[in-house]
Design a protein around this motif. Structure first.
Motif, PDB file in Angstrom:
ATOM      1  N   GLU A 278       0.802  -1.226   0.000  1.00  0.00           N
ATOM      2  CA  GLU A 278       0.000   0.000   0.000  1.00  0.00           C
ATOM      3  C   GLU A 278       0.830   1.269   0.000  1.00  0.00           C
ATOM      4  O   GLU A 278       0.293   2.353   0.230  1.00  0.00           O
ATOM      5  N   GLY A 279       2.142   1.149  -0.220  1.00  0.00           N
ATOM      6  CA  GLY A 279       2.956   2.355  -0.215  1.00  0.00           C
ATOM      7  C   GLY A 279       3.199   2.826   1.206  1.00  0.00           C
ATOM      8  O   GLY A 279       3.046   2.080   2.168  1.00  0.00           O
ATOM      9  N   PRO A 280       3.577   4.091   1.358  1.00  0.00           N
ATOM     10  CA  PRO A 280       3.908   4.603   2.696  1.00  0.00           C
ATOM     11  C   PRO A 280       2.716   4.495   3.657  1.00  0.00           C
ATOM     12  O   PRO A 280       1.614   4.958   3.356  1.00  0.00           O
ATOM     13  N   LEU A 281       2.969   3.871   4.823  1.00  0.00           N
ATOM     14  CA  LEU A 281       1.947   3.714   5.854  1.00  0.00           C
ATOM     15  C   LEU A 281       2.530   4.119   7.204  1.00  0.00           C
ATOM     16  O   LEU A 281       3.722   3.945   7.455  1.00  0.00           O
ATOM     17  N   PRO A 282       1.695   4.626   8.097  1.00  0.00           N
ATOM     18  CA  PRO A 282       2.178   4.937   9.442  1.00  0.00           C
ATOM     19  C   PRO A 282       2.447   3.654  10.232  1.00  0.00           C
ATOM     20  O   PRO A 282       1.897   2.598   9.941  1.00  0.00           O
ATOM     21  N   LEU A 283       3.281   3.768  11.252  1.00  0.00           N
ATOM     22  CA  LEU A 283       3.642   2.604  12.057  1.00  0.00           C
ATOM     23  C   LEU A 283       2.420   1.923  12.653  1.00  0.00           C
ATOM     24  O   LEU A 283       2.380   0.685  12.758  1.00  0.00           O
ATOM     25  N   ARG A 284       1.426   2.684  13.081  1.00  0.00           N
ATOM     26  CA  ARG A 284       0.238   2.062  13.678  1.00  0.00           C
ATOM     27  C   ARG A 284      -0.366   1.043  12.723  1.00  0.00           C
ATOM     28  O   ARG A 284      -0.701  -0.078  13.142  1.00  0.00           O
ATOM     29  N   LEU A 285      -0.515   1.393  11.459  1.00  0.00           N
ATOM     30  CA  LEU A 285      -1.127   0.466  10.510  1.00  0.00           C
ATOM     31  C   LEU A 285      -0.180  -0.667  10.152  1.00  0.00           C
ATOM     32  O   LEU A 285      -0.617  -1.800   9.902  1.00  0.00           O
ATOM     33  N   GLY A 286       1.130  -0.367  10.110  1.00  0.00           N
ATOM     34  CA  GLY A 286       2.082  -1.431   9.811  1.00  0.00           C
ATOM     35  C   GLY A 286       2.006  -2.562  10.832  1.00  0.00           C
ATOM     36  O   GLY A 286       2.054  -3.743  10.483  1.00  0.00           O
ATOM     37  N   LEU A 287       1.850  -2.219  12.131  1.00  0.00           N
ATOM     38  CA  LEU A 287       1.747  -3.241  13.164  1.00  0.00           C
ATOM     39  C   LEU A 287       0.353  -3.855  13.195  1.00  0.00           C
ATOM     40  O   LEU A 287       0.206  -5.075  13.279  1.00  0.00           O
ATOM     41  N   ALA A 288      -0.681  -3.020  13.098  1.00  0.00           N
ATOM     42  CA  ALA A 288      -2.055  -3.532  13.176  1.00  0.00           C
ATOM     43  C   ALA A 288      -2.375  -4.460  12.012  1.00  0.00           C
ATOM     44  O   ALA A 288      -3.114  -5.434  12.174  1.00  0.00           O
ATOM     45  N   LYS A 289      -1.832  -4.163  10.824  1.00  0.00           N
ATOM     46  CA  LYS A 289      -2.073  -5.003   9.649  1.00  0.00           C
ATOM     47  C   LYS A 289      -0.966  -6.037   9.444  1.00  0.00           C
ATOM     48  O   LYS A 289      -1.020  -6.819   8.501  1.00  0.00           O
ATOM     49  N   SER A 290       0.022  -6.055  10.352  1.00  0.00           N
ATOM     50  CA  SER A 290       1.107  -7.038  10.332  1.00  0.00           C
ATOM     51  C   SER A 290       1.826  -7.054   8.978  1.00  0.00           C
ATOM     52  O   SER A 290       2.004  -8.095   8.351  1.00  0.00           O
ATOM     53  N   LYS A 291       2.277  -5.893   8.559  1.00  0.00           N
ATOM     54  CA  LYS A 291       2.958  -5.763   7.281  1.00  0.00           C
ATOM     55  C   LYS A 291       4.412  -6.240   7.399  1.00  0.00           C
ATOM     56  O   LYS A 291       5.228  -5.634   8.100  1.00  0.00           O
ATOM     57  N   ASN A 292       4.726  -7.307   6.685  1.00  0.00           N
ATOM     58  CA  ASN A 292       6.058  -7.901   6.791  1.00  0.00           C
ATOM     59  C   ASN A 292       7.157  -6.997   6.242  1.00  0.00           C
ATOM     60  O   ASN A 292       8.208  -6.822   6.868  1.00  0.00           O
ATOM     61  N   VAL A 293       6.940  -6.443   5.046  1.00  0.00           N
ATOM     62  CA  VAL A 293       8.008  -5.638   4.448  1.00  0.00           C
ATOM     63  C   VAL A 293       8.250  -4.371   5.246  1.00  0.00           C
ATOM     64  O   VAL A 293       9.388  -3.877   5.319  1.00  0.00           O
TER      65      VAL A 293
END
Length: 828
Positions: free
Chosen positions: A513-528
């Motif tokens: 999804e391109g640049p995301l804030p840390l909150r969403l990176g952890l909540a959505k468990s983004k590996n990259v």
């Protein structure tokens, strides 16, 4: 004639004097060898170690000797009467040696030619049991007589009888009447009937030959001898003798009456007590009170069993246990089946059974207890043939596709119905802590302690998967990042010269999804995003950060897959780390023993753990932030501080600042509840528990070899793991932390949180909120759908405003993979 009579009297006096002198000489010769009988006033009887829950439920009992020490007031009068009538009817009259009894025994020997009556008093038996051996020598008998006399000078009759009734061996490692009542009849001594009392009272003569389990007929005959002696001494009536002498002997071996199943915890306690007290721990009569609550422990056990059985049923039936007779052979008769089943183990909730009849859509079985039962179609139809961990055969069309007559199977009760079952191949662990002080609230180390004593809570080192990500994000927050900081959610393709191929960590689902804030990176468990964040803060910094959460450094390999959970930790290490997010950043130490009490009620040990003090206690936020950042670079941690607000309890050391702990806890609530149009990876907990004070994180490793869920409220933190003990075996396609490990956690929490109101996570006073733009993380000019409120550590909030631009909104539905697929979060 008179002269001869005088001479005879004179000779008699001389003989009496010589006998007295000889006896006195023997006494003074033996005296130095006699022990001090005054020690009997403070005798410590060997009693087993008993392990209890915090609320007094019996978990385990350890020790070769079974003994339940009783005071005289606790022993029924009929038991005393029966023992005295059989062993020493003149006990309260003689001075420790009974001349009349000795003379009677001697006459019986003369009349019969062999010893048919004992001549030892109860006091003599006490002397022998406490101080002497059972060797049949004149010296030992003389010592016994002198000791008995000295015991009578130092103890009252009731004190002597109390020692005897608690010390006497009565078979099957039962010592004393209290233990015998439990071993043979499963009762307290006060609950025994007259015939049962007489059986126990008859055992001292020959416990191995007369006990009612091994020799019921001999026990029957000996019991009636005891009842006859009670009748002779007037302790029972003729009517009582007639009634109870005709009763059949009914007895079986009863182990300790455990009231709470927690064998993995019991074994942890046993090892700890042996470490502290050596082998004496088994005989000191220790009462060890653990920290577990019986309600939560039972909930943990039930949740783990249900989770394992549900997983196992979803992956097919591996077939019946054993074929006892083939088609065309003579079927076993009922007695033969029951005898066979009686020798088979049970693994609660699984019960062995034998199939005796199979119809189109049902089967008849005989259970281990001899009862007959039916497996209806609903109990059988799940049993598709197991092929591999990811494949099953076709659904059965009838009961005969699954079962055959003459097979041993496993069944389990489910309400009023019997279900076809099997021993799970996979295993699991669940551990829950009080995050305030580290007290273990519930602990289950596997499906069955009887099958495997390997305690997966503290012994199984398994890859942690995405359960590691909150620690990575917390470490980043300690380095100055905020929940609004942007990380690029874009594919990574990096050539690895050592392996000769590219490393391409992927999101699961493969949506970027391109640049995301840390909150969403952890909540959505983004590996990259996790990999890019690790690169940004540095691997060394993250390794130091993990160590601050209590993870052993020698288990942390400093390479990039660490960001995705390549390290191997135990469930108790994981739950300890998560406790810091629930308690304001403090690293508590898990403990499971609350106190140890001896058999007289004296407290030998009471735990005084370091606690997670109030947010205001300890170093200031500013001071902590500087020391924490330095510590992550230098491998040092701030020392524990003293907290006046907790009555001088020692504060546990800080793993991270209270502010960082709060921010991660709040983000992990987002992982449960999701956002505007998207669901978090732990959405099942929101749907099932319907509480807004829950936070947590799923974890699924590469090829689903390890599945995790760790989560907490402000009052309780728990970690669930499921996998195969064989590290190479996969849990199969479609198995994820969210749908396999998380249900165990949810089922536990449903019970554990009953009656506890929702409680907001305490917010440090230095946490502020600001309205930020969804796409840039900068301050927003206004509200609406393009911005949201975010928490910041005071002084880290954005200072610039975002320009109003178009573009997709990462906080709206977006392409997050929706509900189920967002939970996959694979390791690579």
């Amino acid at each position: 004639m008179l002269k001869w009579l005088v001479r005879l009297m004179f000779v008699g006096l001389i003989c009496a004097a010589l006998g007295a002198a000889g006896l006195l000489g023997i006494y003074f010769y033996i005296k130095p060898q006699l022990p001090d009988v005054s020690s009997l006033k403070d005798v410590k009887l060997a009693t087993p170690m008993r392990v209890y829950s915090r609320d007094g439920e019996l978990i385990s009992q350890y020790g070769e000797v079974r003994r339940i020490p009783l005071k005289m007031a606790e022993i029924p009068h009929q038991m005393v009467d029966a023992v005295l009538a059989t062993e020493d009817a003149r006990f309260y009259e003689h001075p420790g040696i009974d001349p009349i009894g000795i003379l009677r025994a001697a006459l019986a020997v003369a009349a019969s030619g062999h010893a048919s009556q004992g001549a030892s008093t109860i006091t003599q038996q006490v002397a022998r049991n406490f101080f002497l051996s059972n060797e049949k020598t004149i010296v030992r008998k003389v010592k016994e007589i002198f000791l008995a006399w000295r015991i009578e000078q130092n103890l009252t009759k009731d004190e002597i009888l109390e020692l005897y009734l608690n010390k006497i061996p009565l078979g099957y490692r039962a010592y004393g009447v209290g233990a015998a009542a439990q071993v043979y009849f499963g009762k307290n001594v006060s609950e025994l009937t007259l015939d049962e009392i007489a059986i126990i009272a008859g055992l001292p003569k020959a416990p191995s030959m007369l006990n009612p389990i091994r020799s019921p007929q001999r026990a029957f005959d000996r019991r009636n001898v005891v009842l006859g002696r009670m009748l002779e001494t007037g302790k029972i009536t003729q009517a009582q003798f007639d009634e109870f002498s005709k009763k059949p002997v009914v007895a079986r071996y009863h182990g300790a009456e455990l009231t709470l199943y927690a064998p993995y915890l019991g074994e942890m306690v046993r090892q700890k007590m042996v470490d502290l007290y050596g082998e004496d721990a088994y005989t000191m009569g220790l009462h060890v009170y653990t920290t577990v609550d019986s309600k939560r422990q039972k909930a943990a056990r039930d949740a783990l069993l249900k989770g394992l059985i549900d997983y196992d049923m979803r992956h097919g039936y591996r077939g019946t246990e054993k074929q006892l007779w083939q088609r065309g052979e003579k079927a076993w008769e009922y007695p033969q089946i029951v005898e066979y089943l009686a020798k088979q183990p049970s693994y609660n909730p699984l019960i062995p059974a034998v199939v005796t009849e199979v119809a189109d859509r049902s089967a008849q079985v005989i259970l281990k207890d001899g009862k007959q039962g039916e497996l209806d179609w609903n109990a059988i139809k799940w049993a598709r043939p197991f092929i591999t961990d990811s494949r099953m055969g076709p659904a059965p069309r009838g009961a005969r596709d699954v079962l055959k007559v003459g097979t041993q199977v496993w069944v389990r009760p489910e309400g009023e119905r019997l279900m076809l079952g099997q021993i799970p191949d996979a295993n699991a662990a669940l551990v829950a802590l009080n995050p305030f002080d580290g007290a273990v609230e519930g602990l289950v180390g596997g499906f069955s302690f009887e099958l495997s004593k390997f305690n997966r809570v503290e012994q199984a080192r398994r890859q942690i998967g995405s359960n590691i990500k909150p620690f990575l994000y917390a470490t980043a927050l300690e380095q100055g990042y905020t929940l609004a900081s942007l990380i690029n959610d874009a594919p990574i393709n990096q050539w690895d010269p050592s392996s000769g191929k590219a490393w391409q960590p992927k999101n699961s689902p493969a949506v970027y999804e391109g640049p995301l804030p840390l909150r969403l990176g952890l909540a959505k468990s983004k590996n990259v995003m996790s990999v890019r964040l690790l690169r940004a803060i540095g691997i060394g910094t993250f390794v130091n950060g993990l160590e601050r959460f209590g993870f052993p450094r020698n288990q942390i390999a400093p390479y990039e897959p660490l960001a995705l959970g390549a390290a191997e930790f135990t469930p108790i290490e994981v739950v300890r780390g998560y406790a810091a997010f629930a308690n304001g950043g403090r690293l508590v130490t898990p403990y499971f023993i609350g106190k140890v009490v001896d058999n007289t009620g004296n407290v030998l040990f009471e735990n005084t753990p370091m606690v997670a003090c109030a947010l205001e206690c300890g170093p200031s936020s500013a001071t902590y932030a500087a020391s924490a950042s330095d510590a992550m670079q230098s491998d040092e941690a701030p020392a524990a501080t003293q907290c006046a607000s907790t009555q001088s309890a020692t504060c546990a050391p800080q793993a991270i600042s209270p502010e960082s702990a709060f921010l991660i806890a709040d983000t992990l609530k987002t992982a449960i509840w999701g956002g505007n149009g998207w669901r978090g990876t732990g959405w099942r907990a929101a749907a099932e528990l319907k509480r807004h004070d829950i936070a947590g994180k799923t974890g699924t490793t590469n090829e689903a070899r390890d599945l995790w869920f760790s989560g907490f409220t402000p009052d309780l933190v728990a970690t669930a793991w499921i996998g195969f003990d064989n590290h190479q075996r996969s849990l199969g396609a479609g198995a994820f932390g969210a749908n396999t490990a998380q249900p165990i956690w949810i089922d536990f929490m449903k019970v554990a949180l009953q009656g506890l109101p929702e409680r907001a996570t305490p917010k440090p006073s230095s946490i502020i909120s600001a309205q930020v733009d969804n796409n840039t993380g900068l301050l927003s000019y206004g509200g609406g759908g393009s911005s949201h409120s975010e928490y910041f550590k005071q002084g880290t909030e954005p200072t610039r405003y975002a320009a109003p631009v178009g573009g997709s909104d990462p906080f709206s539905g977006g392409s997050d993979g929706g509900g189920e697929s967002i939970s996959t979060d694979d390791l690579f």
